[in-house]
Design a protein around this motif. Structure first.
Motif, PDB file in Angstrom:
ATOM      1  N   LYS A   1      45.942  14.577 -33.226  1.00 31.55           N
ATOM      2  CA  LYS A   1      47.271  14.796 -33.120  1.00 31.55           C
ATOM      3  C   LYS A   1      47.288  15.796 -32.206  1.00 31.55           C
ATOM      4  O   LYS A   1      48.032  17.009 -32.478  1.00 31.55           O
ATOM      5  N   LEU A   2      46.965  15.630 -31.182  1.00 38.05           N
ATOM      6  CA  LEU A   2      46.722  16.764 -30.100  1.00 38.05           C
ATOM      7  C   LEU A   2      47.982  16.192 -28.967  1.00 38.05           C
ATOM      8  O   LEU A   2      48.471  15.282 -28.905  1.00 38.05           O
ATOM      9  N   MET A   3      48.518  17.059 -28.179  1.00 38.29           N
ATOM     10  CA  MET A   3      49.218  17.015 -27.144  1.00 38.29           C
ATOM     11  C   MET A   3      48.845  17.344 -25.890  1.00 38.29           C
ATOM     12  O   MET A   3      48.054  18.736 -25.625  1.00 38.29           O
ATOM     13  N   ILE A   4      48.866  16.740 -24.817  1.00 36.44           N
ATOM     14  CA  ILE A   4      48.535  16.920 -23.462  1.00 36.44           C
ATOM     15  C   ILE A   4      49.307  17.692 -22.635  1.00 36.44           C
ATOM     16  O   ILE A   4      50.711  17.310 -22.856  1.00 36.44           O
ATOM     17  N   LEU A   5      48.990  18.886 -22.359  1.00 37.72           N
ATOM     18  CA  LEU A   5      50.028  19.685 -21.360  1.00 37.72           C
ATOM     19  C   LEU A   5      50.346  19.202 -20.033  1.00 37.72           C
ATOM     20  O   LEU A   5      49.249  19.081 -19.377  1.00 37.72           O
ATOM     21  N   LYS A   6      51.411  19.370 -19.704  1.00 43.05           N
ATOM     22  CA  LYS A   6      51.563  18.932 -18.028  1.00 43.05           C
ATOM     23  C   LYS A   6      51.246  19.546 -17.169  1.00 43.05           C
ATOM     24  O   LYS A   6      51.364  20.725 -17.155  1.00 43.05           O
TER      25      LYS A   6
ATOM     26  N   ASN B   1      43.647   5.879 -14.598  1.00 43.41           N
ATOM     27  CA  ASN B   1      43.488   7.025 -13.892  1.00 43.41           C
ATOM     28  C   ASN B   1      43.175   7.956 -15.199  1.00 43.41           C
ATOM     29  O   ASN B   1      43.909   8.277 -16.020  1.00 43.41           O
ATOM     30  N   ASN B   2      41.872   8.199 -15.307  1.00 47.86           N
ATOM     31  CA  ASN B   2      41.624   8.985 -16.387  1.00 47.86           C
ATOM     32  C   ASN B   2      41.267  10.572 -15.983  1.00 47.86           C
ATOM     33  O   ASN B   2      40.581  11.084 -15.708  1.00 47.86           O
ATOM     34  N   THR B   3      42.264  11.133 -15.920  1.00 50.84           N
ATOM     35  CA  THR B   3      42.545  12.582 -15.514  1.00 50.84           C
ATOM     36  C   THR B   3      42.045  13.517 -16.456  1.00 50.84           C
ATOM     37  O   THR B   3      42.248  13.335 -17.575  1.00 50.84           O
ATOM     38  N   TYR B   4      41.449  14.801 -16.100  1.00 46.69           N
ATOM     39  CA  TYR B   4      41.439  15.940 -17.007  1.00 46.69           C
ATOM     40  C   TYR B   4      42.558  16.232 -17.286  1.00 46.69           C
ATOM     41  O   TYR B   4      43.709  16.230 -16.722  1.00 46.69           O
ATOM     42  N   ALA B   5      42.518  17.065 -18.434  1.00 44.14           N
ATOM     43  CA  ALA B   5      43.872  17.623 -19.081  1.00 44.14           C
ATOM     44  C   ALA B   5      43.812  18.672 -20.058  1.00 44.14           C
ATOM     45  O   ALA B   5      42.472  18.702 -20.465  1.00 44.14           O
ATOM     46  N   LEU B   6      44.651  19.486 -20.391  1.00 43.58           N
ATOM     47  CA  LEU B   6      44.437  20.518 -21.308  1.00 43.58           C
ATOM     48  C   LEU B   6      45.244  20.084 -22.544  1.00 43.58           C
ATOM     49  O   LEU B   6      46.324  19.738 -22.394  1.00 43.58           O
ATOM     50  N   THR B   7      44.666  20.049 -23.560  1.00 40.64           N
ATOM     51  CA  THR B   7      45.496  19.900 -24.990  1.00 40.64           C
ATOM     52  C   THR B   7      45.513  20.755 -25.869  1.00 40.64           C
ATOM     53  O   THR B   7      44.600  21.782 -26.086  1.00 40.64           O
ATOM     54  N   LYS B   8      46.556  20.889 -26.847  1.00 37.05           N
ATOM     55  CA  LYS B   8      46.864  21.778 -27.824  1.00 37.05           C
ATOM     56  C   LYS B   8      47.251  20.791 -29.145  1.00 37.05           C
ATOM     57  O   LYS B   8      47.799  19.905 -28.890  1.00 37.05           O
ATOM     58  N   ARG B   9      46.876  21.419 -30.198  1.00 31.81           N
ATOM     59  CA  ARG B   9      47.724  20.734 -31.415  1.00 31.81           C
ATOM     60  C   ARG B   9      49.063  20.495 -31.451  1.00 31.81           C
ATOM     61  O   ARG B   9      49.853  21.446 -30.654  1.00 31.81           O
TER      62      ARG B   9
ATOM     63  N   LEU C   1      31.667  24.377 -25.408  1.00 33.15           N
ATOM     64  CA  LEU C   1      31.535  23.480 -26.561  1.00 33.15           C
ATOM     65  C   LEU C   1      30.779  22.243 -26.240  1.00 33.15           C
ATOM     66  O   LEU C   1      31.254  21.522 -24.893  1.00 33.15           O
ATOM     67  N   ASP C   2      30.180  21.574 -26.807  1.00 29.20           N
ATOM     68  CA  ASP C   2      29.588  20.378 -26.770  1.00 29.20           C
ATOM     69  C   ASP C   2      30.831  19.274 -26.607  1.00 29.20           C
ATOM     70  O   ASP C   2      31.719  19.177 -27.654  1.00 29.20           O
ATOM     71  N   PRO C   3      30.825  18.277 -25.660  1.00 32.01           N
ATOM     72  CA  PRO C   3      31.857  17.092 -25.619  1.00 32.01           C
ATOM     73  C   PRO C   3      32.258  16.666 -27.053  1.00 32.01           C
ATOM     74  O   PRO C   3      33.308  16.207 -27.542  1.00 32.01           O
ATOM     75  N   GLY C   4      31.233  16.679 -27.949  1.00 28.77           N
ATOM     76  CA  GLY C   4      31.502  15.819 -29.201  1.00 28.77           C
ATOM     77  C   GLY C   4      32.093  16.805 -30.315  1.00 28.77           C
ATOM     78  O   GLY C   4      32.558  16.090 -31.154  1.00 28.77           O
ATOM     79  N   ILE C   5      32.387  17.970 -29.940  1.00 33.33           N
ATOM     80  CA  ILE C   5      33.013  18.669 -30.868  1.00 33.33           C
ATOM     81  C   ILE C   5      34.194  19.503 -30.546  1.00 33.33           C
ATOM     82  O   ILE C   5      34.787  20.196 -31.457  1.00 33.33           O
ATOM     83  N   VAL C   6      34.606  19.279 -29.360  1.00 33.86           N
ATOM     84  CA  VAL C   6      35.952  19.935 -28.836  1.00 33.86           C
ATOM     85  C   VAL C   6      37.058  19.409 -29.664  1.00 33.86           C
ATOM     86  O   VAL C   6      37.970  20.664 -29.768  1.00 33.86           O
ATOM     87  N   TYR C   7      37.085  18.352 -29.934  1.00 33.40           N
ATOM     88  CA  TYR C   7      38.312  17.872 -30.612  1.00 33.40           C
ATOM     89  C   TYR C   7      38.389  18.557 -31.988  1.00 33.40           C
ATOM     90  O   TYR C   7      39.483  18.800 -32.774  1.00 33.40           O
ATOM     91  N   ARG C   8      37.553  18.593 -32.772  1.00 35.81           N
ATOM     92  CA  ARG C   8      37.348  19.140 -34.039  1.00 35.81           C
ATOM     93  C   ARG C   8      37.795  20.570 -34.194  1.00 35.81           C
ATOM     94  O   ARG C   8      38.149  21.332 -34.827  1.00 35.81           O
ATOM     95  N   ALA C   9      37.051  21.157 -33.015  1.00 32.84           N
ATOM     96  CA  ALA C   9      37.263  22.476 -32.784  1.00 32.84           C
ATOM     97  C   ALA C   9      38.786  22.885 -32.665  1.00 32.84           C
ATOM     98  O   ALA C   9      39.191  23.951 -33.184  1.00 32.84           O
ATOM     99  N   VAL C  10      39.601  22.280 -32.024  1.00 30.48           N
ATOM    100  CA  VAL C  10      40.980  22.632 -31.858  1.00 30.48           C
ATOM    101  C   VAL C  10      41.786  22.256 -33.050  1.00 30.48           C
ATOM    102  O   VAL C  10      42.754  22.732 -33.385  1.00 30.48           O
ATOM    103  N   ALA C  11      41.584  21.005 -33.377  1.00 35.14           N
ATOM    104  CA  ALA C  11      42.047  20.635 -34.709  1.00 35.14           C
ATOM    105  C   ALA C  11      41.859  21.504 -36.087  1.00 35.14           C
ATOM    106  O   ALA C  11      42.879  21.690 -36.844  1.00 35.14           O
TER     107      ALA C  11
ATOM    108  N   ASP D   1      42.377  27.442 -29.512  1.00 34.74           N
ATOM    109  CA  ASP D   1      43.958  26.734 -29.306  1.00 34.74           C
ATOM    110  C   ASP D   1      44.079  25.657 -28.153  1.00 34.74           C
ATOM    111  O   ASP D   1      44.581  24.756 -28.488  1.00 34.74           O
ATOM    112  N   ILE D   2      43.032  25.802 -27.205  1.00 36.15           N
ATOM    113  CA  ILE D   2      43.170  25.009 -26.098  1.00 36.15           C
ATOM    114  C   ILE D   2      41.669  24.368 -25.659  1.00 36.15           C
ATOM    115  O   ILE D   2      40.525  25.154 -25.870  1.00 36.15           O
ATOM    116  N   VAL D   3      41.812  23.069 -25.601  1.00 31.68           N
ATOM    117  CA  VAL D   3      40.472  22.369 -25.062  1.00 31.68           C
ATOM    118  C   VAL D   3      40.763  21.428 -23.910  1.00 31.68           C
ATOM    119  O   VAL D   3      41.921  21.148 -23.739  1.00 31.68           O
ATOM    120  N   ASP D   4      39.762  21.083 -23.111  1.00 28.87           N
ATOM    121  CA  ASP D   4      39.729  20.153 -22.185  1.00 28.87           C
ATOM    122  C   ASP D   4      39.701  18.737 -22.632  1.00 28.87           C
ATOM    123  O   ASP D   4      39.015  18.540 -23.727  1.00 28.87           O
TER     124      ASP D   4
END
Length: 294
Positions: free
Chosen positions: A219-224, A126-134, A189-199, A204-207
Motif C-alpha cells: 500500500k505504497l504510493m509513487i511520488l510524481k 519502462n521500469n523507472t526509478y521512483a520514490l515511494t511513501k505509505r 538498506l538491503d533491497p529485500g527490506i526497503v518495503y518492510r522498512a517503510v511499511a 518515511d521514504i524509500v526508492d
C-alpha cells in the motif's frame, strides 16, 4: 606427465572464468540481483529452448549493474536484460538526454562501437526509478510529488538501496535537482527490506522500481517526478556480437518478446515472485504460454 598434474590442469580449465567455460552451442544468460531480471532471463531461456537447438545456462543474481556489465565484457555471460537509462547514465556516464528513443539510439550505437554488444528491440515496459511513501501518510501530509517531498523533507527520514545511493541518476542527482534535505542522511538498506522498512514506519521514504509488485502489496504510493529527473529505463536484451554472428537465428527468437510486456504486466509478474513466492521459471513460462509465444 603424472596423473596429479593432469587432474590439476583439468580443474583449472573448468573453473577459470572467461576462458571458454561454456560450449559453442550454449547460451549463458545473466542477470542482476532482483526478481525481474530472473523472470525476464527465464523468458529468454524458454524462447531459446523452444525455438532453437541451443542449450541455455542460467547465471542470475550476479550483482549490480557494473558486475553484470563486466561479466558480459569478459564473455562470462552472453546476454542479459538491461535498461536504457541505466546504460546511458551509469555505463556511458551521459546525462543530457531524456527522450526514450534518443536514449535508446545513443546506448545502442555506443555499445556496438565501444563494447561489441548489440541492443535488440525493447521489451515494452519502462521500469523507472521512483520514490515511494505509505499511501496513508502521503494523503495525510498532502505529499504527491517529489517537489512536495522536498518542502517537507526536513522532518522526514529515508532509506535507499546501495546502488541508488551511489548512482548519478539516483540519490546524488535527485537530491541536487530537488534540493532535498532529510532530517538525517538516508540509511543504506538491503533491497529485500526497503518495503518492510517503510511499511513498518522505520523510514518515511524509500526508492523503488515502478514495476515492483510490492508497491501495491504494501500500500505504497509513487511520488510524481514533476521535474522529470529520472531518465527512461526501457528494458532491452543486450547480446554479445560474437554470439549473434555464430547464431544469427537468435535475434529473431529474442525479439519475439519485443513490445509484449507492459508496466502493469511486469508489476504483476514481479508480485507473483516476490510476494507469492512462486518460481521465476514458472511465472515466465505461464506468461509466454498466455501470449502464445511457446
Amino acid at each position: 606427465m603424472n596423473s596429479r598434474l593432469i587432474v590439476l590442469i583439468l580443474i583449472a580449465v573448468v573453473i577459470l572464468p572467461g576462458c571458454g567455460g561454456h560450449g559453442a552451442n550454449t547460451i549463458v544468460i545473466g542477470g542482476k540481483k532482483f526478481s525481474e531480471q530472473s523472470i525476464l532471463g527465464e523468458m529468454y531461456a524458454a524462447l531459446i529452448e523452444k525455438n532453437t537447438h541451443l542449450r541455455v545456462e542460467r547465471r542470475f543474481w550476479l550483482g549490480g549493474t557494473q558486475v553484470v556489465h563486466q561479466a558480459i565484457l569478459r564473455g562470462d555471460i552472453d546476454m542479459y536484460p538491461e535498461y536504457t537509462g541505466t546504460a546511458y547514465e551509469v555505463i556511458l556516464k551521459q546525462h543530457s538526454l531524456k527522450d526514450p528513443r534518443k536514449v535508446y539510439d545513443a546506448v545502442k550505437g555506443a555499445y556496438a562501437k565501444n563494447y561489441h554488444l548489440q541492443w535488440l528491440d525493447p521489451i515494452g515496459f519502462n521500469n523507472t526509478y521512483a520514490l515511494t511513501k505509505r499511501q496513508d501518510k502521503a494523503k495525510r501530509t498532502d505529499i504527491k510529488t517529489i517537489s512536495d517531498l522536498a518542502k517537507r523533507s526536513g522532518n522526514l527520514s529515508a532509506g535507499f538501496d546501495p546502488e541508488f545511493l551511489e548512482r548519478p541518476d539516483g540519490w546524488p542527482g535527485l537530491a541536487k535537482t530537488y534540493n532535498i534535505k532529510f532530517a538525517s542522511n538516508p540509511r543504506q538498506l538491503d533491497p529485500g527490506i526497503v518495503y518492510r522498512a517503510v511499511a513498518n514506519g522505520d523510514v518515511d521514504i524509500v526508492d523503488t522500481y515502478s514495476t515492483d509488485g510490492r508497491i501495491p502489496a504494501f500500500k505504497l504510493m509513487i511520488l510524481k517526478d514533476d521535474k522529470h529527473f529520472f531518465p527512461p529505463y526501457y528494458a532491452v536484451p543486450v547480446v554479445r556480437d560474437e554470439v549473434l554472428k555464430k547464431h544469427p537465428e537468435l535475434k529473431q527468437v529474442l525479439n519475439k518478446l519485443s513490445g509484449k510486456i507492459s508496466e502493469s504486466e511486469m508489476q504483476r509478474l514481479n508480485y507473483e515472485v516476490d510476494q507469492r513466492e512462486r518460481r521465476p521459471e514458472d511465472v515466465a513460462k505461464e506468461f509466454l504460454k498466455a501470449k502464445g509465444l511457446i
